[in-house]
Scaffold this active site. Structure first.
Site, PDB file in Angstrom:
ATOM      1  N   HIS A  25      31.763  30.867  40.054  1.00  0.00           N
ATOM      2  CA  HIS A  25      33.884  31.448  40.969  1.00  0.00           C
ATOM      3  C   HIS A  25      33.753  30.473  42.278  1.00  0.00           C
ATOM      4  O   HIS A  25      33.527  31.854  42.890  1.00  0.00           O
ATOM      5  CB  HIS A  25      34.132  32.884  40.706  1.00  0.00           C
ATOM      6  CG  HIS A  25      33.669  33.464  39.211  1.00  0.00           C
ATOM      7  ND1 HIS A  25      32.302  33.571  38.568  1.00  0.00           N
ATOM      8  CD2 HIS A  25      34.570  33.484  38.474  1.00  0.00           C
ATOM      9  CE1 HIS A  25      32.734  33.578  37.232  1.00  0.00           C
ATOM     10  NE2 HIS A  25      33.900  34.130  36.745  1.00  0.00           N
ATOM     11  N   HIS A  65      32.514  38.855  40.419  1.00  0.00           N
ATOM     12  CA  HIS A  65      32.418  37.651  40.153  1.00  0.00           C
ATOM     13  C   HIS A  65      31.944  36.645  41.586  1.00  0.00           C
ATOM     14  O   HIS A  65      31.754  35.226  41.555  1.00  0.00           O
ATOM     15  CB  HIS A  65      34.020  37.247  39.138  1.00  0.00           C
ATOM     16  CG  HIS A  65      35.364  36.684  39.822  1.00  0.00           C
ATOM     17  ND1 HIS A  65      35.399  38.693  39.596  1.00  0.00           N
ATOM     18  CD2 HIS A  65      35.948  35.953  40.578  1.00  0.00           C
ATOM     19  CE1 HIS A  65      36.756  38.326  40.939  1.00  0.00           C
ATOM     20  NE2 HIS A  65      37.021  37.231  41.064  1.00  0.00           N
ATOM     21  N   ILE A 186      46.457  35.642  41.414  1.00  0.00           N
ATOM     22  CA  ILE A 186      46.118  34.291  40.693  1.00  0.00           C
ATOM     23  C   ILE A 186      45.124  35.333  39.353  1.00  0.00           C
ATOM     24  O   ILE A 186      44.305  36.004  40.453  1.00  0.00           O
ATOM     25  CB  ILE A 186      45.748  33.246  40.685  1.00  0.00           C
ATOM     26  CG1 ILE A 186      46.544  31.645  40.902  1.00  0.00           C
ATOM     27  CG2 ILE A 186      44.340  32.167  40.221  1.00  0.00           C
ATOM     28  CD1 ILE A 186      47.462  31.767  40.248  1.00  0.00           C
ATOM     29  N   HIS A 258      39.166  29.316  39.754  1.00  0.00           N
ATOM     30  CA  HIS A 258      39.101  30.401  39.713  1.00  0.00           C
ATOM     31  C   HIS A 258      37.423  30.313  38.928  1.00  0.00           C
ATOM     32  O   HIS A 258      36.315  31.152  40.116  1.00  0.00           O
ATOM     33  CB  HIS A 258      39.399  31.982  38.352  1.00  0.00           C
ATOM     34  CG  HIS A 258      38.961  32.379  38.318  1.00  0.00           C
ATOM     35  ND1 HIS A 258      38.928  33.933  39.056  1.00  0.00           N
ATOM     36  CD2 HIS A 258      37.919  33.121  37.095  1.00  0.00           C
ATOM     37  CE1 HIS A 258      38.169  34.723  37.811  1.00  0.00           C
ATOM     38  NE2 HIS A 258      37.705  33.977  37.374  1.00  0.00           N
ATOM     39  N   ARG A 354      25.453  74.249  25.858  1.00  0.00           N
ATOM     40  CA  ARG A 354      25.987  74.483  27.022  1.00  0.00           C
ATOM     41  C   ARG A 354      25.917  75.607  28.008  1.00  0.00           C
ATOM     42  O   ARG A 354      25.968  75.440  29.506  1.00  0.00           O
ATOM     43  CB  ARG A 354      27.565  73.819  26.143  1.00  0.00           C
ATOM     44  CG  ARG A 354      28.371  75.157  25.638  1.00  0.00           C
ATOM     45  CD  ARG A 354      29.652  74.898  25.671  1.00  0.00           C
ATOM     46  NE  ARG A 354      30.023  75.426  24.592  1.00  0.00           N
ATOM     47  CZ  ARG A 354      31.342  76.234  24.824  1.00  0.00           C
ATOM     48  NH1 ARG A 354      31.609  76.109  25.552  1.00  0.00           N
ATOM     49  NH2 ARG A 354      31.397  76.771  23.958  1.00  0.00           N
ATOM     50  N   HIS A 470      37.409  64.010  17.470  1.00  0.00           N
ATOM     51  CA  HIS A 470      36.579  64.839  18.721  1.00  0.00           C
ATOM     52  C   HIS A 470      34.989  65.424  18.323  1.00  0.00           C
ATOM     53  O   HIS A 470      34.645  66.271  19.006  1.00  0.00           O
ATOM     54  CB  HIS A 470      36.886  66.435  18.831  1.00  0.00           C
ATOM     55  CG  HIS A 470      38.187  66.720  20.144  1.00  0.00           C
ATOM     56  ND1 HIS A 470      39.213  66.056  19.630  1.00  0.00           N
ATOM     57  CD2 HIS A 470      39.138  67.497  21.368  1.00  0.00           C
ATOM     58  CE1 HIS A 470      40.354  66.227  20.796  1.00  0.00           C
ATOM     59  NE2 HIS A 470      39.919  66.530  20.999  1.00  0.00           N
TER      60      HIS A 470
HETATM   61  C1  TPP Z   1      36.227  44.697  33.082  1.00  0.00           C
HETATM   62  C2  TPP Z   1      35.813  43.368  33.282  1.00  0.00           C
HETATM   63  N1  TPP Z   1      36.944  43.091  31.936  1.00  0.00           N
HETATM   64  C3  TPP Z   1      37.040  41.758  32.247  1.00  0.00           C
HETATM   65  C4  TPP Z   1      36.173  40.583  32.563  1.00  0.00           C
HETATM   66  C5  TPP Z   1      36.365  39.264  33.886  1.00  0.00           C
HETATM   67  N2  TPP Z   1      36.987  38.622  34.362  1.00  0.00           N
HETATM   68  C6  TPP Z   1      35.432  38.377  35.442  1.00  0.00           C
HETATM   69  S1  TPP Z   1      36.726  38.271  36.694  1.00  0.00           S
HETATM   70  C7  TPP Z   1      38.095  37.912  35.907  1.00  0.00           C
HETATM   71  C8  TPP Z   1      39.392  37.608  36.515  1.00  0.00           C
HETATM   72  C9  TPP Z   1      40.133  38.476  37.697  1.00  0.00           C
HETATM   73  O1  TPP Z   1      40.866  37.906  38.315  1.00  0.00           O
HETATM   74  P1  TPP Z   1      41.029  38.443  39.591  1.00  0.00           P
HETATM   75  O2  TPP Z   1      39.973  39.775  39.962  1.00  0.00           O
HETATM   76  O3  TPP Z   1      41.934  38.634  40.475  1.00  0.00           O
HETATM   77  O4  TPP Z   1      40.166  36.940  40.421  1.00  0.00           O
HETATM   78  P2  TPP Z   1      40.434  36.122  41.073  1.00  0.00           P
HETATM   79  O5  TPP Z   1      41.099  34.880  39.725  1.00  0.00           O
HETATM   80  O6  TPP Z   1      41.614  35.638  42.045  1.00  0.00           O
HETATM   81  O7  TPP Z   1      39.099  35.384  41.493  1.00  0.00           O
HETATM   82  C10 TPP Z   1      38.221  38.643  34.786  1.00  0.00           C
HETATM   83  C11 TPP Z   1      39.181  38.938  33.521  1.00  0.00           C
HETATM   84  C12 TPP Z   1      35.506  41.264  33.714  1.00  0.00           C
HETATM   85  N3  TPP Z   1      35.052  40.785  34.643  1.00  0.00           N
HETATM   86  N4  TPP Z   1      35.638  42.660  33.676  1.00  0.00           N
HETATM   87 MG    MG Z   2      43.810  37.011  41.780  1.00  0.00          MG
END
Ligand code: TPP
Ligand code: MG
Length: 659
Positions: A25, A65, A186, A258, A354, A470
């Site tokens: 990324h 990421h 984005i 991205h 518990r 539950h």
């Molecule tokens: C809980 C979770 N759901 C989905 C993802 C897959 N995922 C990785 S990055 C992303 C989008 C994130 O958007 P943003 O934080 O705005 O990052 P940018 O595009 O600006 O780098 C998704 C859906 C993840 N890593 N964690």
């Molecule tokens: Mg973003």
């Protein structure tokens, strides 16, 4: 010297590493580079030569990421990551895996990637800081005094987990938390407008946060000024940073920046735009001036630590008792010999496990001073409250009882964050069935080998009247499938003590699975439970006719069945199996002594999904479990209705003997 060159270096190295890996990324690191430099180069107190300095500021990249952002920073600021490491981005065994991994790469404070989790860990770190500061600081000796920085993006902001954690952070006025929101509008599918239109600053103000807007966060000075303001705040801080994903490249502002390499042409264009020293798409060339600038930060950090060290030594001299306690709090070893402390293991009569856990927690409260925890608004049911130990709040940082509110996922992430911070032994509780709400946090704690304790009560149809929503059924199997998580379901008070002992000594997370209803106290139970499985009521013969294996509340059922079998001349052994994981780690010899291969007539009994038990009973054995959802009724009725009676266990044993 031009600090903007460091910002450019972050952007370019990140883009190049992703390009070389053909995976990753690039956009986030490029967009957030100026924000990150403002933190790392201008405001954060850190010493790259010692990433474990207890009073360092913490930094969490919640947008996991964007790992190349963190790796570029760790390289440029001298944390030991080399250019070669960056070239190995995302390759097998490298120090630069796809998402940042704790205890793998020096300087990574927590594993991130599941969005919303990093910011929630950071809330835990900031909370821990207040606890430690309150306990150890004395007038003129602020030996605990640091900030927690987070960079999070739209994904973290959308994820419900962050809402839970940030709401609590506002309530608790964790003002040393400084979160920088990479507001690039984005995410993967395009403009955030398609799914996310709320007024984030208004939401955070409503939580009780201090919100600062930075209109152009592509310039680090603007972000730096905002951080300076945040440091004065009495509330947690959200710095809303308007940025451009993929800044400087032709893909700037586009969703395509991205999660895929920019392409060599676009990297060449980026280098031209940023007036870089070369125009090669993957040279990883960094001008010397950049390292000169970051070296200054490193020197300042080393000086800051030296200064702290002197203060710490003076404080140690002035407050030797406090220093002793500091060492205890920072040690992974127990400060007392619980194993040989008979008062810790002594119980009388039957009790719901518990309740025994509540007793144990209160025994521990005075012996383990850094034990801290609470429940997701269920303390009276989970028995997690430490009597006389105060309630932690914005107004009182000395309380050891935490109130997480109904926020299970954040609760588990906050406990992980507290453990990551250092100094504390956190635990948290809820109904077992709601462990599903915490599961990803438990999973990542297992990945990180974090000793956090989960107190999960109301562990089966024993819940009774509350009904199927539950009554946990598949939760035991689900948690047992998590590598590195110890699942421990004690059968009585003695085993509860063993479970807590395991929780405090295992270097990994432990889930204690506890009953709502009474369990008989077994005279033979106790420390043997630390082996995960053991003979709790033996047969006459070394190789019995059959073996009954159970966990938790079903152990006493098997003991009763053993008596019935005896009356029919069948020699049965009862094995209590509170923890698959601990048992599986015993020697072959021990396992054979408990479950001899020769004896193939075996019945496992557990009020949960049968999945997983077949490895102990084999093809000739039987599992009495519950492979359906429960029903609303008094629990005694349900156990009978579902066949959990000594007579039925007896019948099943006889069937296995026929084979
Ligand atoms: C809980 C979770 N759901 C989905 C993802 C897959 N995922 C990785 S990055 C992303 C989008 C994130 O958007 P943003 O934080 O705005 O990052 P940018 O595009 O600006 O780098 C998704 C859906 C993840 N890593 N964690
Ligand atoms: Mg973003």
């Amino acid at each position: 010297m031009n600090e903007n060159k460091v910002v450019s270096a972050i952007r370019i190295l990140s883009a190049e590493a992703v390009q070389k890996a053909k995976s990753g990324h690039p956009g986030m690191p490029m967009g957030a580079a100026a924000m990150a430099y403002a933190v790392w180069g201008r405001e954060m107190k850190h010493n790259p030569a010692d990433s474990k300095w207890p009073d360092r500021d913490r930094f969490v990249l919640s947008s996991g990421h964007g790992s190349m952002l963190l790796y570029s920073l760790l390289h440029l600021f001298g944390y030991g990551l080399t250019i070669e490491d960056l070239k190995q981005f995302r390759q097998f065994g490298s120090l630069t895996p796809g998402h940042p991994e704790y205890a793998h790469t020096n300087g990574v404070e927590t594993s991130t990637g599941p969005l919303g989790m990093g910011i929630s860990n950071a809330v835990g770190m900031a909370l821990a800081e207040t606890v430690m500061a309150n306990r150890f600081n004395r007038r003129g000796y602020n030996i605990v005094d640091h900030n927690t920085y987070v960079i999070l993006g739209d994904g973290c902001m959308m994820e419900g987990l962050s809402h839970e954690a940030c709401s609590l952070a506002g309530t608790l006025k964790l003002n040393k938390l400084i979160a920088l929101y990479d507001d690039n509008e984005i995410s993967i599918e395009g403009s955030t407008d398609i799914a996310f239109r709320e007024d984030v600053p208004a939401r955070f103000r409503a939580y009780g946060w201090n919100v600062i807007d930075v209109a152009d966060a592509n310039q680090f000075e603007n972000v730096d000024a905002a951080i300076k303001l945040a440091k004065l705040s009495d509330k947690p801080n959200l710095i809303v940073c308007h940025t451009l994903i993929g800044y400087g490249s032709p893909k700037q502002g586009m969703a395509s920046a991205h999660g895929e390499p920019l392409g060599e042409d676009n990297i060449i264009a980026l280098k031209k735009k940023l007036h870089w020293i070369d125009k090669e798409p993957m040279s990883f060339a960094v001008p010397e001036e950049v390292y000169q600038i970051t070296a200054k930060t490193a020197q300042a950090g080393a000086k800051a630590q030296e200064k702290w060290q002197k203060l710490f030594e003076k404080w140690s001299e002035k407050y030797p008792e406090l220093r002793k306690e500091w060492d205890i709090w920072h040690s992974e070893d127990l400060p007392v010999d619980l194993l040989n402390d008979e008062s810790f293991w002594a119980f009388e009569g039957k009790a719901a496990t518990r309740n025994s856990s509540g007793t144990v927690i209160n025994r521990l409260a005075t012996k383990i001073p850094n034990l801290i925890g609470g429940s997701g608004d269920l303390a009276p049911s989970n028995k997690t409250y430490m009597k006389g130990q105060g309630d932690y709040s914005a107004e009182d940082r000395s309380g050891r009882n935490l109130h997480f509110g109904v926020r299970e996922h954040a609760m588990a992430c906050i406990c992980a964050g507290m453990k990551l911070h250092g100094g504390l032994r956190p635990y948290c509780g809820t109904f077992f069935v709601f462990s599903d709400y915490m599961k990803n946090a438990m999973r990542v704690a297992a990945i990180m080998k974090l000793p956090v304790t989960y107190v999960l009560t109301h562990d089966s149809i024993g819940v009774g009247e509350d009904g199927p929503t539950h009554q946990p059924v598949e939760q035991l199997a689900g948690l047992r499938a998590i590598p590195g998580l110890v699942v421990f379901r004690p059968c009585d008070s003695h085993e509860v003590a063993a479970g807590w002992y395991a929780a405090l000594t295992q270097k990994r997370p432990v889930a204690l699975i506890l009953s709502r209803q009474d369990c008989q106290l077994n005279e033979k139970s106790g420390k043997d439970a630390l082996k995960g499985g053991y003979i709790i009521s033996d047969s006459r013969k070394k190789n019995p006719d059959c073996i009954l294996i159970a966990s938790g509340s079903e152990v006493e059922l098997c003991v009763a069945a053993q008596t019935l079998l005896k009356a029919e001349g069948i020699d049965a052994r009862v094995v209590s199996m509170p923890s698959f994981e601990l048992f599986d780690e015993q020697s072959e010899e021990y396992k054979q002594s408990v479950l001899p291969s020769k004896v193939r007539a075996r019945v496992a009994v557990e009020a949960g999904a049968t999945l997983g038990w077949h490895k102990y009973v084999g093809l000739d054995g039987k599992v009495l479990g519950i492979d359906r959802f429960g029903q609303s009724a008094p629990y005694k009725f349900l156990f009978k209705e579902y066949g959990f009676t000594p007579e039925h266990v007896c019948e099943l044993a006889k069937e296995t003997l026929k084979k």
